[in-house]
Design a protein around this motif. Structure first.
Motif, PDB file in Angstrom:
ATOM      1  N   ALA A 172     -91.180 -24.374 -33.439  1.00  0.00           N
ATOM      2  CA  ALA A 172     -91.835 -23.708 -32.311  1.00  0.00           C
ATOM      3  C   ALA A 172     -92.120 -22.259 -32.687  1.00  0.00           C
ATOM      4  N   ALA A 173     -92.818 -21.565 -31.815  1.00  0.00           N
ATOM      5  CA  ALA A 173     -93.103 -20.150 -32.031  1.00  0.00           C
ATOM      6  C   ALA A 173     -91.805 -19.350 -31.978  1.00  0.00           C
ATOM      7  N   ARG A 174     -91.829 -18.185 -32.569  1.00  0.00           N
ATOM      8  CA  ARG A 174     -90.642 -17.331 -32.575  1.00  0.00           C
ATOM      9  C   ARG A 174     -90.181 -17.055 -31.139  1.00  0.00           C
ATOM     10  N   GLY A 175     -88.879 -17.202 -30.927  1.00  0.00           N
ATOM     11  CA  GLY A 175     -88.303 -16.970 -29.610  1.00  0.00           C
ATOM     12  C   GLY A 175     -88.328 -18.159 -28.681  1.00  0.00           C
ATOM     13  N   GLN A 176     -88.864 -19.295 -29.137  1.00  0.00           N
ATOM     14  CA  GLN A 176     -89.050 -20.449 -28.255  1.00  0.00           C
ATOM     15  C   GLN A 176     -88.062 -21.584 -28.543  1.00  0.00           C
ATOM     16  N   GLU A 177     -86.804 -21.238 -28.775  1.00  0.00           N
ATOM     17  CA  GLU A 177     -85.774 -22.267 -28.962  1.00  0.00           C
ATOM     18  C   GLU A 177     -85.642 -23.165 -27.741  1.00  0.00           C
ATOM     19  N   LEU A 207     -82.493 -16.727 -23.929  1.00  0.00           N
ATOM     20  CA  LEU A 207     -82.401 -18.180 -24.053  1.00  0.00           C
ATOM     21  C   LEU A 207     -81.580 -18.777 -22.917  1.00  0.00           C
ATOM     22  N   GLY A 208     -80.401 -18.224 -22.645  1.00  0.00           N
ATOM     23  CA  GLY A 208     -79.544 -18.767 -21.608  1.00  0.00           C
ATOM     24  C   GLY A 208     -79.044 -20.154 -21.972  1.00  0.00           C
ATOM     25  N   LEU A 209     -78.498 -20.844 -20.985  1.00  0.00           N
ATOM     26  CA  LEU A 209     -77.970 -22.186 -21.202  1.00  0.00           C
ATOM     27  C   LEU A 209     -79.037 -23.215 -20.868  1.00  0.00           C
ATOM     28  N   VAL A 210     -79.507 -23.936 -21.868  1.00  0.00           N
ATOM     29  CA  VAL A 210     -80.475 -25.018 -21.670  1.00  0.00           C
ATOM     30  C   VAL A 210     -79.672 -26.286 -21.389  1.00  0.00           C
ATOM     31  N   ASP A 219     -73.914 -29.406 -27.137  1.00  0.00           N
ATOM     32  CA  ASP A 219     -73.042 -28.512 -27.894  1.00  0.00           C
ATOM     33  C   ASP A 219     -73.836 -27.399 -28.567  1.00  0.00           C
ATOM     34  N   THR A 220     -74.978 -27.744 -29.136  1.00  0.00           N
ATOM     35  CA  THR A 220     -75.829 -26.714 -29.745  1.00  0.00           C
ATOM     36  C   THR A 220     -76.302 -25.731 -28.687  1.00  0.00           C
ATOM     37  N   ALA A 221     -76.762 -26.246 -27.546  1.00  0.00           N
ATOM     38  CA  ALA A 221     -77.223 -25.375 -26.467  1.00  0.00           C
ATOM     39  C   ALA A 221     -76.087 -24.492 -25.957  1.00  0.00           C
ATOM     40  N   ALA A 222     -74.900 -25.066 -25.809  1.00  0.00           N
ATOM     41  CA  ALA A 222     -73.755 -24.299 -25.305  1.00  0.00           C
ATOM     42  C   ALA A 222     -73.357 -23.197 -26.278  1.00  0.00           C
ATOM     43  N   PHE A 223     -73.400 -23.494 -27.574  1.00  0.00           N
ATOM     44  CA  PHE A 223     -73.053 -22.461 -28.554  1.00  0.00           C
ATOM     45  C   PHE A 223     -74.002 -21.280 -28.458  1.00  0.00           C
ATOM     46  N   PHE A 224     -75.309 -21.540 -28.419  1.00  0.00           N
ATOM     47  CA  PHE A 224     -76.259 -20.429 -28.403  1.00  0.00           C
ATOM     48  C   PHE A 224     -76.187 -19.641 -27.100  1.00  0.00           C
ATOM     49  N   ALA A 225     -75.905 -20.322 -25.995  1.00  0.00           N
ATOM     50  CA  ALA A 225     -75.726 -19.595 -24.732  1.00  0.00           C
ATOM     51  C   ALA A 225     -74.484 -18.711 -24.797  1.00  0.00           C
TER      52      ALA A 225
END
Length: 466
Positions: A440-445, A244-247, A224-230
């Motif tokens: 993680a480093a910036r941008g590395q979600e 980021l896309g869908l993880v 759900d978290t991954a889907a929201f950010f995608a």
């Protein structure tokens, strides 16, 4: 109140599905968005007297603005009561502020609605989101669904309580010092604070000299978290950050993970230490290399962050009428806000140095990830405390010391802009959730989500309904 576990899971349209599952049911026609909204409203009414997580309810007229093709179309949710949505009042959790219906919808709320989520109302937060427990000077607190005598964390405590109790599978949260990750840890949820700039800028945070605030969600599942950010990235893509896309699952490569259990300013309690060590062992069993690491930040950072926290409280008190409400009543600010403001006023000449040092933290933070892919730590130095421990009615000097000991890990990510995720990998003997934190480093979600998927698959999160 009796010490009990409270949830609303049942045999209705929501069932036990997460947001991705519910959106699939809506697309297939098995249920409608209207049925889900009615079921969520009924669940909210069921738990509201015990948990008190709702600041404003719009159950009869939820707000939905996305096309049916949106990834999370039809899934009911809530916004935190510090983001404007036209027609709904924004109260900021403060008795000093008179909530009136917002005249416009904030940029992030537009992005949130664009994912397909519908908004059934607003969730409670402590005054202006400054505390780490959702408690008030003269109102009932929000309670933790796992044990109603304990704190649900903050500042997104109302959202976390609703999600943990099964009212909705996903709810808005935002984070200026840990306010997504802290309530996620307290309530047994997943809470990702994204990289600064990943989502549409928070309208309050971007006015500050250092923008600490990022928006996001709390959920019961990693997907759900991954889907929201995608879905949010489809609405707004920051070209400065890696896409980021869908993880969709664990990563394949072994990673080098730094392990930090005691912060430079606090020692983790036994339950927290045990949970972090057990999580480290699980990651090693998956093939990752876990080794001790030290943060290049110490007590000076704690002092500087507290000073900046006081600066924010001062701005609220000094400019409330201009920024928030022409009827703003600074005399009704709670003890924490007032104490932070007084502390800043005594030492306001320190502000230029505070800002300089905080801005200089970004490079040492990034340097940590030249040798490590992620860092594992506690979210908090101890397990969720009983209600009252962090009440704004506790004498200020005592309260600030308690907060310093409790919130000893998460603020680094807010100052540096780096991402961090809270995961519910442990529990106390009494059943209270204990979370771990990955940075993680910036941008590395993507790294954080892949590790979260791996941990969830290895040992699924505890369910309150069990």
């Amino acid at each position: 109140m009796a010490d009990e576990r409270v949830h609303a899971f049942g045999d209705d349209a929501l069932g036990e599905h997460d947001a991705v599952g519910l959106a699939a049911l809506v697309r297939s026609g098995e249920v409608s968005a209207e049925e889900l909204a009615r079921a969520a409203a009924e669940r909210a009414r069921k738990v509201d007297a015990a948990l008190e997580p709702v600041a404003f309810a719009a159950y009869g007229k939820p707000v939905a603005r996305a096309e049916r093709s949106a990834p999370l179309y039809g899934v009911p949710s809530f916004l935190k009561d510090n983001v404007d949505l036209r027609g709904m009042p924004t109260g900021q959790g403060s008795a000093a502020f008179r909530a009136r219906p917002a005249r416009r919808t904030a940029g992030f709320a537009v992005q949130f609605l664009g994912t397909g989520l519908s908004v059934l109302g607003k969730t409670r937060l402590p005054e202006f989101g400054l505390n780490a427990s959702t408690e008030y000077a003269a109102a009932d607190p929000v309670r933790n669904p796992w044990r109603t005598t304990h704190s649900p964390g903050a500042s997104s405590g109302g959202s976390a309580a609703l999600v943990a109790a099964g009212v909705v599978p996903i709810a808005h949260a935002n984070d200026g010092g840990g306010s997504i990750r802290i309530p996620a840890a307290c309530c047994g949820l997943v809470g990702l604070k994204p990289t600064r700039g990943r989502l549409v800028a928070n309208e309050q945070g971007r006015r500050l000299p250092i923008d600490l605030v990022t928006d996001g969600v709390v959920t019961r599942s990693v997907r759900d978290t991954a889907a929201f950010f995608a879905a949010a990235e489809r609405q707004h893509r920051n070209p400065v950050l890696p896409a980021l896309g869908l993880v969709e699952g664990p990563g394949k490569d072994p990673l080098r993970i730094g392990l930090l259990i005691d912060s430079p300013t606090a020692t983790a309690d036994a339950d927290t230490r045990r949970t972090v060590e057990a999580t480290a062992a699980r990651l090693e069993a998956m093939g990752h290399r876990v080794e001790p690491v030290e943060l290049p930040f110490g007590r000076q950072f704690q002092q500087d962050f507290t000073a900046y926290w006081g600066f924010i409280a001062f701005l609220i008190a000094a400019t409330g009428k201009l920024m928030h409400d022409p009827g703003f009543r600074p005399g009704r600010l709670d003890g924490l806000t007032s104490g932070l403001r007084r502390g800043f006023q005594r030492e306001f000449t320190r502000l230029p140095g505070v800002l300089r040092r905080l801005r200089q933290m970004e490079q040492p933070y990034e340097d940590l990830f030249r040798t490590h892919d992620a860092i594992l730590s506690p979210v908090l130095a101890h397990v969720p405390p009983p209600l009252g421990h962090l009440s704004p009615n506790v004498p200020f000097d005592e309260l600030i010391e308690r907060l310093h000991h409790y919130v000893a890990y998460t603020p680094v990510n807010n100052v540096t802009g780096g991402p961090g995720i809270a995961l519910p990998t442990g529990a106390t003997a009494e059943g209270l959730p204990v979370g771990v934190h990955l940075s993680a480093a910036r941008g590395q979600e993507r790294i954080l989500l892949e590790l979260a998927y791996a941990l969830e698959a290895d040992r699924p999160w505890r369910r309150i309904q069990d």
